[in-house]
Scaffold this motif. Structure first.
Motif, PDB file in Angstrom:
ATOM      1  N   ALA A   1      16.957  80.954  85.036  1.00 27.33           N
ATOM      2  CA  ALA A   1      16.478  80.567  83.708  1.00 27.33           C
ATOM      3  C   ALA A   1      16.892  81.592  82.665  1.00 27.33           C
ATOM      4  CB  ALA A   1      14.959  80.404  83.715  1.00 27.33           C
ATOM      5  N   GLN A   2      16.928  82.888  83.045  1.00 25.81           N
ATOM      6  CA  GLN A   2      17.368  83.922  82.115  1.00 25.81           C
ATOM      7  C   GLN A   2      18.843  83.756  81.764  1.00 25.81           C
ATOM      8  OE1 GLN A   2      14.501  85.490  81.192  1.00 25.81           O
ATOM      9  NE2 GLN A   2      13.824  84.144  82.862  1.00 25.81           N
ATOM     10  N   ALA A   3      19.581  83.054  82.626  1.00 26.68           N
ATOM     11  CA  ALA A   3      20.994  82.788  82.362  1.00 26.68           C
ATOM     12  C   ALA A   3      21.210  81.424  81.719  1.00 26.68           C
ATOM     13  CB  ALA A   3      21.794  82.878  83.670  1.00 26.68           C
ATOM     14  N   GLY A   4      20.100  80.745  81.361  1.00 26.60           N
ATOM     15  CA  GLY A   4      20.207  79.440  80.718  1.00 26.60           C
ATOM     16  C   GLY A   4      20.434  78.287  81.665  1.00 26.60           C
ATOM     17  N   VAL A   5      20.154  78.493  82.947  1.00 29.20           N
ATOM     18  CA  VAL A   5      20.361  77.445  83.958  1.00 29.20           C
ATOM     19  C   VAL A   5      19.000  77.027  84.513  1.00 29.20           C
ATOM     20  CG1 VAL A   5      21.432  76.852  86.167  1.00 29.20           C
ATOM     21  CG2 VAL A   5      22.615  78.372  84.552  1.00 29.20           C
TER      22      VAL A   5
END
Length: 338
Positions: free
Chosen positions: A263-267
């Motif tokens: 989630a921190q990588a936008g996934v």
């Protein structure tokens, strides 16, 4: 990806227990004590390992039910909104139909031939009659629309009722799996308390050991920028505690750490390790790259992230913080590249 999950309980039994109570609890949990001649500490470690595995499966079942309950709760809210809007439409159609009926009655509700016979203005009457016919046609149309709206209203009521029933069932699943996790972890904690400090330390070392031959691994670079970002996020969580049912940032279970890191990588990854196994392209273990998800056991009940050099980062089990361990610490089920 934001998380609105309820704070997860730790499930740990923190009360002090006497040695006698511990032995009785263990016997009750397993039906027997270690066989004569067996090393008691080996038997305890094996049982704790098994309990952790069972608790992890129950945790993933809890996560799945909890995630489903969250989704169903949103669906119930949307269904209830649709139901309210449809009820407003039905009410408006009923009001319009009542107004038309009242206008028709006030314009004259006697036999048309008698009304024409006594009319002082036959031409005016005929104009009114034509208007009444148009009102009648409109009234019939409004009635058809009302009947259609009532059918839709009934269907939406049934849908909302089904969603509510599913939500209640999922909430019962959440509660059932929560009790199961807590019970198994409480027994595991009591078992560990029967070991000496040295034996508990040995247990920790054994849980990090690779089990079986490993292949030669490929490159050590992450296959994409998002994988590198997810790995950096996971590394930032090193030392944070395992908390079952948690998705960070202060604590994690195994799949919660993977979901939060990506989630921190936008996934957006799904919630459970079983679902995460299918959240990308599967590759052979020998081709694992940093950022790949490594799932374990045939039921994919545990997951970690490959970091390179034959190591993964993961949230192991209660009492252990997020850490690095050998990728072969337990049987590998699959390697997935999100």
């Amino acid at each position: 990806m934001g998380s609105h999950r309820r704070p997860a309980p730790s499930g740990l039994d923190r009360g002090a227990r006497s040695a006698a109570l511990c032995v009785l609890s263990v016997a009750a949990a397993f039906g027997s004590l270690p066989a004569a001649g067996a090393a008691p500490e080996d038997d305890v470690r094996a049982r704790v390992d098994r309990l952790y595995e069972e608790a992890e499966r129950a945790t993933e079942a809890y996560n799945k039910a909890d995630d489903r309950a969250d989704g169903l709760s949103e669906q119930v809210g949307l269904a209830q909104d649709r139901l309210a809007r449809q009820q407003d439409r039905v009410n408006a159609l009923r009001d319009a139909l009542g107004s038309l009926a009242g206008a028709q009655y006030r314009s004259g509700g006697i036999d048309p031939s008698l009304a024409l016979l006594f009319s002082t203005d036959p031409d005016g009457y005929l104009d009114k009659a034509a208007a009444l016919d148009r009102i009648g046609v409109r009234q019939a149309g409004e009635l058809r629309r009302l009947n259609s709206a009532l059918r839709v209203l009934g269907q939406q009521r049934e849908e909302a009722g089904r969603k509510l029933a599913e939500l209640e069932e999922s909430r019962r699943d959440v509660a059932r799996n929560k009790r199961l996790v807590e019970r198994k972890l409480a027994v595991a904690r009591r078992l560990l308390n029967t070991l000496s400090a040295d034996e508990r330390e040995a247990f920790g070392r054994a849980s990090r050991s690779a089990r079986g031959a490993l292949p030669e691994f490929g490159g050590s670079a992450a296959p994409s920028g998002r994988a590198a970002a997810a790995l950096a996020a996971a590394r930032s969580a090193l030392g944070r505690p395992y908390v079952w049912g948690a998705t960070g940032p202060s604590g994690f279970d195994c799949s919660g750490l993977m979901q939060w890191s990506y989630a921190q990588a936008g996934v957006a990854l799904p919630r459970t390790s079983q679902e995460q196994r299918h959240a990308g392209r599967q590759v052979p273990l020998a081709e694992a790259r940093p950022g790949d998800l490594v799932t374990y056991r045939s039921d994919a009940s545990h997951v970690g992230m490959y970091v390179g050099g034959g190591q993964v980062i993961h949230a192991p089990h209660p009492g252990a913080a997020v850490r690095y361990d050998p990728v072969g610490m337990m049987p590998v089920s699959s390697v997935t590249r999100p």
